[in-house]
Design an enzyme around this catalytic site. Structure first.
Site, PDB file in Angstrom:
ATOM      1  N   GLY A  46       0.744  -1.237  -0.081  1.00  0.00           N
ATOM      2  CA  GLY A  46       0.001  -0.045   0.049  1.00  0.00           C
ATOM      3  C   GLY A  46       0.926   1.119   0.116  1.00  0.00           C
ATOM      4  CD  GLN A  51       4.046   5.676   2.756  1.00  0.00           C
ATOM      5  OE1 GLN A  51       2.963   5.012   2.045  1.00  0.00           O
ATOM      6  NE2 GLN A  51       5.054   4.939   2.983  1.00  0.00           N
ATOM      7  CB  CYS A  99       6.692   1.530   6.597  1.00  0.00           C
ATOM      8  SG  CYS A  99       5.935   3.039   6.091  1.00  0.00           S
ATOM      9  CG  LEU A 100       7.039   0.652   0.467  1.00  0.00           C
ATOM     10  CD1 LEU A 100       6.196   1.385  -0.931  1.00  0.00           C
ATOM     11  CD2 LEU A 100       8.164   0.006  -0.040  1.00  0.00           C
ATOM     12  CG  HIS A 141       0.937   0.608   7.664  1.00  0.00           C
ATOM     13  ND1 HIS A 141       2.169  -0.022   8.092  1.00  0.00           N
ATOM     14  CD2 HIS A 141       1.247   1.186   6.576  1.00  0.00           C
ATOM     15  CE1 HIS A 141       3.207   0.621   7.817  1.00  0.00           C
ATOM     16  NE2 HIS A 141       2.815   1.169   6.691  1.00  0.00           N
ATOM     17  CD  GLU A 142      -0.520   1.934   3.248  1.00  0.00           C
ATOM     18  OE1 GLU A 142      -0.090   3.016   3.189  1.00  0.00           O
ATOM     19  OE2 GLU A 142       0.415   1.191   3.334  1.00  0.00           O
ATOM     20  CG  HIS A 145       1.560   6.305   5.995  1.00  0.00           C
ATOM     21  ND1 HIS A 145       2.840   6.455   6.315  1.00  0.00           N
ATOM     22  CD2 HIS A 145       1.490   4.984   5.771  1.00  0.00           C
ATOM     23  CE1 HIS A 145       3.664   5.713   6.132  1.00  0.00           C
ATOM     24  NE2 HIS A 145       2.979   4.446   6.046  1.00  0.00           N
TER      25      HIS A 145
END
Ligand code: NI
Length: 176
Positions: A46, A51, A99-100, A141-142, A145
Site C-alpha cells: 500500500g 509518503q 513500510c516503504l 497502516h495506510e 499515514h
C-alpha cells in the site's frame, strides 16, 4: 511516474493530511497514477499520499501476491479517499509490518483484527467494506499515514523490531 518515497525523519510524514474536496479531477487521477506506479515499482502492499509528499487523505493498497509479505492473502486493489475506520470488535491481533518509508526494518504491531472502512474512489463514489486479518492491517497502516503516524510509533515490544535481513535470515523477504 515513479515518485520518491519520503523516509522516516521527514517532517512531511508527520502532518495530519487534508481532506480531498474535489473528485474526478485530472490532478487526482495523476496523483493516483503516480501512487500506483510507485507502489508497484517498490512492491509495496500500500501507499499513502503523504509518503510522496502530497498532503491529502488518499491511500491505495492491494495485491494478488506480494514478495514483501509472501504469506499474506490477496487484497483487492483499492483507492480510498477521505477514509474512516471503525473497529467491529475489541480483538487485537499482532503481526509483522514494514513500510516503504522505513526501509530495511520490520516490527510487530498490534492492530484491530476486524473493522469496517468507508471512503471514496477517484470519482467520489462511496466505498464501504468490512475487512479482517491482513486486509484490515494494511488499511490501518495506510490510514495511519494520513494522521502522521508511522508503524514504529505503534510498536509495543521492541524485542520484535529490527532489520529484516537479521530478523528473517535467508528468508525470501525483499529488503523493502
Ligand atoms: Ni507505510
Amino acid at each position: 511516474m515513479i515518485r520518491t518515497v519520503l523516509r522516516m525523519g521527514d517532517p512531511r510524514l508527520l502532518r495530519v493530511a487534508q481532506p480531498v474536496r474535489e473528485f474526478g479531477t485530472r490532478a487526482l487521477d495523476e496523483l493516483l497514477a503516480d501512487m500506483l506506479d510507485t507502489m508497484r515499482a517498490l512492491d509495496g502492499a500500500g501507499l499513502a499520499a503523504p509518503q510522496i509528499g502530497v498532503d491529502l487523505r488518499v491511500v491505495i493498497f492491494g495485491f494478488d501476491a506480494n514478495e514483501r509479505y509472501p504469506d499474506a492473502p490477496p487484497v483487492p486493489y483499492t483507492v480510498l479517499i477521505n477514509p474512516e475506520l471503525r473497529p467491529l470488535s475489541d480483538a487485537i491481533e499482532e503481526g509483522w509490518e514494514g513500510c516503504l518509508s522505513v526501509p530495511g526494518l520490520r516490527g510487530v504491531v498490534p492492530r484491530w483484527n476486524r473493522l469496517a472502512y468507508r471512503g471514496y474512489d477517484a470519482e467520489g463514489r462511496l466505498i464501504e467494506r468490512v475487512a479482517e486479518g491482513f486486509h484490515a492491517r494494511v488499511v490501518q497502516h495506510e490510514c495511519d499515514h494520513l494522521d502522521g503516524i508511522l508503524y514504529p510509533m505503534r510498536v509495543r515490544d521492541f524485542t520484535r523490531f529490527g532489520y529484516t535481513d537479521v530478523l528473517f535470515p535467508g528468508a525470501a523477504v525483499a529488503d523493502d
